[in-house]
Structures are given as C-alpha cells and as structure tokens.
Enzyme design. Sequence first.
Site, PDB file in Angstrom:
ATOM      1  N   PRO A 285      28.503  36.838  49.002  1.00  0.00           N
ATOM      2  CA  PRO A 285      29.503  35.814  48.690  1.00  0.00           C
ATOM      3  C   PRO A 285      29.142  35.043  47.425  1.00  0.00           C
ATOM      4  CG  PRO A 285      28.041  35.034  50.416  1.00  0.00           C
ATOM      5  CD  PRO A 285      27.650  36.473  50.145  1.00  0.00           C
ATOM      6  N   GLY A 286      30.088  34.818  46.579  1.00  0.00           N
ATOM      7  CA  GLY A 286      29.871  34.015  45.379  1.00  0.00           C
ATOM      8  C   GLY A 286      30.765  32.792  45.431  1.00  0.00           C
ATOM      9  N   ARG A 287      32.069  33.055  45.273  1.00  0.00           N
ATOM     10  CA  ARG A 287      33.048  31.962  45.243  1.00  0.00           C
ATOM     11  C   ARG A 287      32.938  31.057  46.477  1.00  0.00           C
ATOM     12  NH1 ARG A 287      38.021  32.647  42.658  1.00  0.00           N
ATOM     13  NH2 ARG A 287      37.788  34.888  42.883  1.00  0.00           N
TER      14      ARG A 287
ATOM     15  N   ARG B 189      40.455  29.939  34.135  1.00  0.00           N
ATOM     16  CA  ARG B 189      41.064  30.686  35.239  1.00  0.00           C
ATOM     17  C   ARG B 189      42.590  30.684  35.206  1.00  0.00           C
ATOM     18  NH1 ARG B 189      40.594  30.152  40.025  1.00  0.00           N
ATOM     19  NH2 ARG B 189      40.399  32.340  40.570  1.00  0.00           N
TER      20      ARG B 189
ATOM     21  N   TYR C 102      44.149  34.302  35.136  1.00  0.00           N
ATOM     22  CA  TYR C 102      44.787  34.739  36.395  1.00  0.00           C
ATOM     23  C   TYR C 102      45.968  33.873  36.816  1.00  0.00           C
ATOM     24  CZ  TYR C 102      39.757  35.860  36.591  1.00  0.00           C
ATOM     25  OH  TYR C 102      38.472  36.222  36.282  1.00  0.00           O
TER      26      TYR C 102
ATOM     27  N   CYS D 186      43.499  25.243  20.889  1.00  0.00           N
ATOM     28  CA  CYS D 186      44.669  25.675  20.115  1.00  0.00           C
ATOM     29  C   CYS D 186      45.224  26.946  20.723  1.00  0.00           C
ATOM     30  CB  CYS D 186      44.261  25.911  18.675  1.00  0.00           C
ATOM     31  SG  CYS D 186      43.678  24.412  17.940  1.00  0.00           S
ATOM     32  N   GLU D 187      45.870  26.800  21.853  1.00  0.00           N
ATOM     33  CA  GLU D 187      46.310  27.960  22.626  1.00  0.00           C
ATOM     34  C   GLU D 187      47.344  27.455  23.629  1.00  0.00           C
ATOM     35  OE1 GLU D 187      45.416  31.898  22.686  1.00  0.00           O
ATOM     36  OE2 GLU D 187      43.823  30.629  21.921  1.00  0.00           O
TER      37      GLU D 187
ATOM     38  N   TYR E 207      33.141  30.308  39.024  1.00  0.00           N
ATOM     39  CA  TYR E 207      33.824  30.951  37.899  1.00  0.00           C
ATOM     40  C   TYR E 207      34.480  29.953  36.933  1.00  0.00           C
ATOM     41  CZ  TYR E 207      33.091  34.876  41.042  1.00  0.00           C
ATOM     42  OH  TYR E 207      32.509  35.792  41.882  1.00  0.00           O
TER      43      TYR E 207
HETATM   44  N1  LLP Z   1      29.668  41.396  44.614  1.00  0.00           N
HETATM   45  C1  LLP Z   1      30.181  42.052  43.564  1.00  0.00           C
HETATM   46  C2  LLP Z   1      29.713  43.393  43.267  1.00  0.00           C
HETATM   47  C3  LLP Z   1      31.141  41.450  42.759  1.00  0.00           C
HETATM   48  O1  LLP Z   1      31.650  42.108  41.745  1.00  0.00           O
HETATM   49  C4  LLP Z   1      31.554  40.126  43.047  1.00  0.00           C
HETATM   50  C5  LLP Z   1      32.558  39.457  42.209  1.00  0.00           C
HETATM   51  C6  LLP Z   1      30.977  39.467  44.144  1.00  0.00           C
HETATM   52  C7  LLP Z   1      30.048  40.140  44.916  1.00  0.00           C
HETATM   53  C8  LLP Z   1      31.340  38.068  44.515  1.00  0.00           C
HETATM   54  O2  LLP Z   1      32.662  37.953  44.893  1.00  0.00           O
HETATM   55  P1  LLP Z   1      33.232  36.544  45.418  1.00  0.00           P
HETATM   56  O3  LLP Z   1      32.587  36.265  46.759  1.00  0.00           O
HETATM   57  O4  LLP Z   1      32.870  35.522  44.441  1.00  0.00           O
HETATM   58  O5  LLP Z   1      34.685  36.768  45.530  1.00  0.00           O
HETATM   59  N2  LLP Z   1      36.253  35.616  37.720  1.00  0.00           N
HETATM   60  C9  LLP Z   1      37.087  35.892  38.870  1.00  0.00           C
HETATM   61  C10 LLP Z   1      36.305  36.507  40.000  1.00  0.00           C
HETATM   62  C11 LLP Z   1      35.580  37.757  39.586  1.00  0.00           C
HETATM   63  C12 LLP Z   1      34.788  38.354  40.712  1.00  0.00           C
HETATM   64  C13 LLP Z   1      33.877  39.389  40.202  1.00  0.00           C
HETATM   65  N3  LLP Z   1      33.055  39.989  41.189  1.00  0.00           N
HETATM   66  C14 LLP Z   1      37.791  34.603  39.284  1.00  0.00           C
HETATM   67  O6  LLP Z   1      37.587  33.573  38.651  1.00  0.00           O
HETATM   68  O7  LLP Z   1      38.604  34.613  40.215  1.00  0.00           O
END
Ligand code: LLP
Length: 433
Positions: free
Chosen positions: A292-294, A331, A335, A362-363, A391
């Site tokens: 998990p990241g987000r 973002r 997106y 400037c966008e 992110y």
């Molecule tokens: N593992 C892998 C291999 C990944 O590519 C990613 C995210 C994660 C884990 C973590 O995913 P999460 O739990 O954060 O959903 N910049 C975009 C999101 C790009 C995600 C890339 N990969 C945004 O701002 O929505």
Amino acid sequence: MFIHDNISANDKNHLVMGGCDLCYLADKYKTPLYVMDEEKVRDNMRAYKNAIEDYYNSNGMVLYASKALSNLYMYKIAKEEGIGVDVVSGGELYTALKAGFDASKIYFHGNNKTYDEIELGIKSKIACFVADSINELDMIDRISGENNTVTNVMFRIKPGVDAHTHEFIATGQIDSKFGFAIENNEAYEIIKYAKNLKNIMVVGIHCHIGSQIFELEPFCEAARIMIKFMTKVKNELGVNIKRLNLGGGFGIKYVKEDTPVVYPKYIEAVSKVLKEECEKEGVDLPYVLMEPGRSVVGDAGVTLYTVGSIKEIKDVRKYVSVDGGMGDNPRYILYEAEYDAAVANRADAKEEEVVTVCGKCCESGDIIMKDAKLPKLKSGDILCVMSTGAYNYSMSSNYNRICRPAMVFVSGGKEKLAVKRETYEDLIRNDLM
Ligand code: LLP
C-alpha cells in the site's frame, strides 16, 4: 464535519491536526505547506501490519510503496513501525538506505531499472528485485555474477484483471508497459527461462492491478489467478513460488462521495480467497506481501495554501488563485483528480459557492479543484486541501522555477520539519554557465 476525523477546530475557529493549529503552522513555515499527521501514518501502517498478523498468522509483510511519499523521515517512520518498503528507483533506494532502513526489507520495482540501480541494489543486499523484463533479468543475473552472489527475484505478472480505475493508473491488463502477461504465456516463459539462470533465485510472483480502487472483487480475482498460475508453475516447471506479492491500490477518500474499503476487510477477504484456492490446488499458502502506498499516507496529509487573486468572470466561472498549484500537486492536470478543502482560519465557514481553485503556473490546466463547492474565499485566507499526503510531494516539480514547499509532520501538539522549503539557491544548485 470535515472529511477526515483527524481534523477538527479549536476555540480560535482554526483547523487543527495532530494537536497543531494549522494557521500557526502556515504562519511559521509559510505556504504552500505540506502537513502530515504522523499518528495517522503510523495507524495506517499498523492496520496493515496487524491484519497480516490476524489473517495470515504473520506469514507475510507489508511493504510501504514509498513512491507515494518518499523522504528520510518517512523511511524512518516505516522502519520504526517494523514494516518493509518498496522502492522504484536508485533515488528511493538511496534515500531509504540513508535513513538507516534495513536493506533486507527492501523490494525493488520498476519497468526499466538501469545497470547502476541494479548494482546499487545488489551491493546493498536488498531483499528482492521484482523483475519486469527479460533484459532486466539478464542484467540482474550478470551483475550478480560480477558480485559473486545469487539474487532473489520475483516477477511482475499481469493477471488480466480490470481494476475499474483511471486508465493512467490501471496496470493489471495485457496492454500495459509493466510486467509479463499470463494470457499470452509470457509470464510462464520468463519463469522457465529464469530457473536456469545461475545467479538468480526465483522466489516469487507479484501483481499490482492499479491504484485508487474501491472494489474488493478485482483484488480477489487477481489473487485467484495468481494462485492458479503459481500452481501451474510448480506442477509444470518444478518451481516452487514461495512469496506472493499482491501489490497496492486501495482507494482513499478524496471527496465526500468516496467510499473506500476498510483495509483490514480487504486483507481478510483476500486471505480467505488465498486459503481456499491453495487448498483446492493442493499448494502451500505462500508468504504474502502487499504494497500500500496511497492508503498509508494519502489521508494523513493536507496542503495549506494562501489565497491570492480572485477573478470572477461573469456567467463563466470564478477563479480563486492560490500560491501553489500543479508544481506541488499535479494530480488534476494528470488525472482530473478531485479534492475537498476547508478554510484553516475560518473552520466553521459554510460551503456557499462553486469556484475553481487554480495555481500560479503558466498553464490553464493548473488547477487544484475544479468547480468545487467551497466557503466564500477571501484573499489572505488559508485554504486547507485534504488528502494530499500521497503523490503530491513525490510528484512535485519546479515548473516555472517555483520552489517546492516544506513538509511538516505533526503529532501530539508538536511539529517536526521533515523537508525544508526550497530556496532560489536550490533552484540554481546544478546550473552552470
Ligand atoms: N506497487 C506497485 C508495483 C505500484 O506500481 C504501485 C503504484 C503501488 C504498489 C502502490 O499503489 P497505491 O497503494 O499507492 O495505489 N500517481 C498516481 C498513482 C500511481 C500509482 C503507481 N503505482 C496518482 O497520483 O493517483
């Protein structure tokens, strides 16, 4: 009243997070300012860690996907919480190592790792590479040989699952630059090839179907497909896949209408699927990893901006400019992402008009909130945009030579400056003339 219950108001009618008055922080550190609730980050990490203990008998590990927010302080927190991390570049790996992160808990991702990145990983003795192409696999094998070592490798697999999310962040389908597909046999062939490489130890398989996903079923479906694949590889190639990494992707609440799953519920549901499938196929339950990241940092962060010029174009739109924008939060432009916000210096202000909050780049696409219902904003107000922990800083840029904001972590009424605000000097640090 606010979308996250870690945000409240004090008797000055100011927003408060982690026991700190957000107006005080805006005044002390200036705006734009990223503010992270440290307890919330730790709670999010613990929720995953505890769920692995509860549902997999501790036969697994949470890896924080550090691309969501990477800096020394974040790796320090992850280290203290006893979880692992995933990195996707030499830069993330370097930062983790500099923070004293245990290399044996680091997994290295990415679809085009360079020689130098692979060498750094091998020399640092990281836990495992997640290989994404045959070129890379050959390179890992070769560099391992040069260093007289055997390297653990997992393979990034595309299970062919539709994650129902924005196309830029959907990654489980065959038409993706990431990984090896099951449906055209690429995945099977790469493992067949890898098992004969001298300096490679095939330890596992990985999938990540996408990001900001609200449904449970795509995760369960991916788990089912991965176990079937694991079984095939064991039966036909004699390769015992011991680790299964199911990636990240769990959605968070950005606006009131968002309804994320409760993460331990997801782990419970997937663990049920894994146990059933393993029993059906007669294979051992693998060591389970998730990334998990987000959902670790996203809802723990806010960005504070100062409102500047306000432009009302009669019968068209009202633009409210803030002192940041796509440089600190790209973002919307990437997106068309949506956010919720409140006014830090007037916590009880009611939402009464629809405006577009834009940045100072400037966008024309430099927008933070398009057509958002907000309190009537005045120049000088401190706007607090919610759920910006993931992110935002990690995707920030210096476009238009705008300095990146500082980042402060708050906890128990104390603040810790984790990233200094960039200066003009920083902007020209690498320039030569
Ligand atoms: N593992 C892998 C291999 C990944 O590519 C990613 C995210 C994660 C884990 C973590 O995913 P999460 O739990 O954060 O959903 N910049 C975009 C999101 C790009 C995600 C890339 N990969 C945004 O701002 O929505």
